[in-house]
Design a protein around this motif. Structure first.
Motif, PDB file in Angstrom:
ATOM      1  N   PHE A 129       0.851  -1.172   0.000  1.00 51.34           N
ATOM      2  CA  PHE A 129       0.000   0.000   0.000  1.00 51.34           C
ATOM      3  C   PHE A 129       0.898   1.237   0.000  1.00 51.34           C
ATOM      4  CE2 PHE A 129      -1.910  -3.505   2.217  1.00 51.34           C
ATOM      5  CZ  PHE A 129      -3.244  -3.520   1.843  1.00 51.34           C
ATOM      6  N   LYS A 167      -8.626  -3.363  -4.764  1.00 50.93           N
ATOM      7  CA  LYS A 167      -7.970  -2.055  -4.841  1.00 50.93           C
ATOM      8  C   LYS A 167      -8.743  -1.068  -5.713  1.00 50.93           C
ATOM      9  CE  LYS A 167      -3.148  -2.956  -3.727  1.00 50.93           C
ATOM     10  NZ  LYS A 167      -1.757  -2.681  -4.138  1.00 50.93           N
ATOM     11  N   ASP A 193      -6.690   0.106  -0.749  1.00 50.57           N
ATOM     12  CA  ASP A 193      -5.538   0.935  -0.411  1.00 50.57           C
ATOM     13  C   ASP A 193      -5.884   2.418  -0.268  1.00 50.57           C
ATOM     14  OD1 ASP A 193      -6.112   1.176  -3.083  1.00 50.57           O
ATOM     15  OD2 ASP A 193      -4.035   1.037  -3.775  1.00 50.57           O
TER      16      ASP A 193
END
Length: 411
Positions: A102, A368, A374
């Motif tokens: 991340f 994501k 993230d």
């Protein structure tokens, strides 16, 4: 999803939340959990709390902040119920061990450090988490997560305290974190069919040995640089000279890299295997199976310990199955996997399991890009683990709907 689509799912989502968040004691906490999931599933460039609250008709930024960052609900029972439901629905062929990065700015977010970041393909400022996923060729979902803490964090107790890291949490290598996640899943009475992972885990001899000690079958990628003796090699014990300690048995020739062993496999030994259909047609390549005796320092030390100690060991290194991929037209093999399954295991099964790791790329893409895995902007240990649990819940809900023929009747 558009707001209208998400609103139409509120009934189904409420039933899902009532089940998987049943361990969360307060009704208002479950309510904000359901609200957060809708925010994650809604279209929008950012899935952090403020923009989600602005997009939701009943969004409340302060309440969502409190629920994610400060509320003391335990994410593990929620993950357990998600894992139970997904394993039952997916019926996974493998569990995939992996880690994900991340990218982050600053130094205050828990676990952030300058380290290798897979998201950008180089060293960068980021957090890294280890995960275990249930997978088949058609569906997959994360089962459990753990945040990786670099030594520079665990060497600074005040820094950990400010980020809310639980007392006693020390630095652990990623392979040890993976074992811990697998142990938790075992405590939840979930059984891994076959464990697969990339070479970052496969090259770890302690990781492979620990999987075997737990009775877990595995197919783990290697680099080809690992050294081994051929299966038929036998150790030789030189005659004792009468002085000093007993002469230890040893192999007559030094071990060679797996790539060298593979290069000597007869061409007609490789067989063509098709394992799945991709976007450009069926995935096909040539594979062979060989048996070798891994011979690195850690393999040697483990074999000596298992054999009763330095002077009682008979010198025989354990044999393992290695799968080798050598595509037609290539000058050398391109893939290696080690397994504790017998060499008589059908090669089509070994190939399918080895290649099934690709499936979790779908997870990461959805987690994501679709669900904001993230996008979390909090800095604490609790907030991070709450967020990834909620994102996992959102993906689990969508996965269960995709698998439900009632939700998607045939045309």
């Amino acid at each position: 999803m558009r707001l209208g689509e998400v609103e139409r799912l509120r009934g189904e989502l409420a039933e899902f939340v009532a089940d998987v968040f049943g361990s969360v004691p307060r009704r208002d906490q479950r309510r904000w959990g359901e609200c957060y999931l809708r925010g994650l599933m809604l279209d929008g460039r950012r899935k952090s709390i403020q923009p989600m609250a602005e997009r939701l008709p009943d969004g409340n930024m302060q309440a969502l902040q409190q629920f994610v960052n400060q509320s003391p609900w335990d994410p593990l029972p929620v993950r357990r119920r998600i894992a139970e439901r997904l394993c039952e629905a997916i019926r996974p062929e493998v569990w995939v061990v992996d880690d994900v990065s991340f990218p982050k700015c600053g130094t205050a977010s828990v676990g952030v450090a300058r380290q290798y970041c897979g998201a950008v393909g180089k060293r960068a400022n980021c957090q890294v988490a280890v995960s275990v996923h249930a997978a088949t060729d058609t569906a997959s979902c994360p089962l459990n997560w753990q945040l990786y803490l670099p030594r520079e964090w665990t060497d600074e107790p005040d820094r950990c305290r400010k980020a809310g890291v639980p007392q006693g949490t020390g630095h652990q290598e990623k392979w040890r974190l993976a074992l811990g996640l697998l142990d938790v899943l075992a405590e939840w009475e979930l059984k891994a069919p076959v464990v697969v992972a990339d070479a970052g885990y496969g090259v770890s001899t302690p990781f492979r040995l620990a999987l075997g000690e737990r009775g877990l079958a595995y197919v783990l990628a290697l680099t080809g640089k690992e050294v081994a003796h051929p299966e038929q090699a036998e150790p030789h014990r030189p005659a004792y000279g009468g002085l000093g300690p007993p002469t230890l048995p040893r192999y007559r020739t030094p071990p060679r890299a797996l790539s060298q062993h593979a290069a000597q496999i007869a061409t007609d030994t490789f067989v063509e295997v098709t394992w799945r259909q991709g976007s450009k047609g069926w995935m096909t390549s040539r594979f062979a199976v060989l048996t070798v005796r891994p011979a690195g320092k850690q393999s040697l030390a483990a074999a000596q310990e298992a054999g009763g100690g330095h002077y009682r060991w008979d010198g025989v290194l354990p044999a393992y199955t290695v799968l080798v991929e050598w595509p037609a037209g290539q000058e050398a093999p391109t893939g290696y996997w080690i397994s504790n399954l017998p060499a008589t295991t059908p090669i089509a099964d070994l190939v399918r399991w080895a290649k099934m790791r690709w499936r979790i790329e779908h997870d990461y893409r959805e987690l994501k890009h679709g669900l904001g895995l993230d996008h979390f902007e909090g800095r604490t240990w609790r907030g991070w683990h709450h967020h990834v649990t909620l994102v996992t819940a959102a993906q689990a809900f969508l996965t269960l709907r995709r698998l439900d023929p009632k939700a998607h009747p045939p045309a």
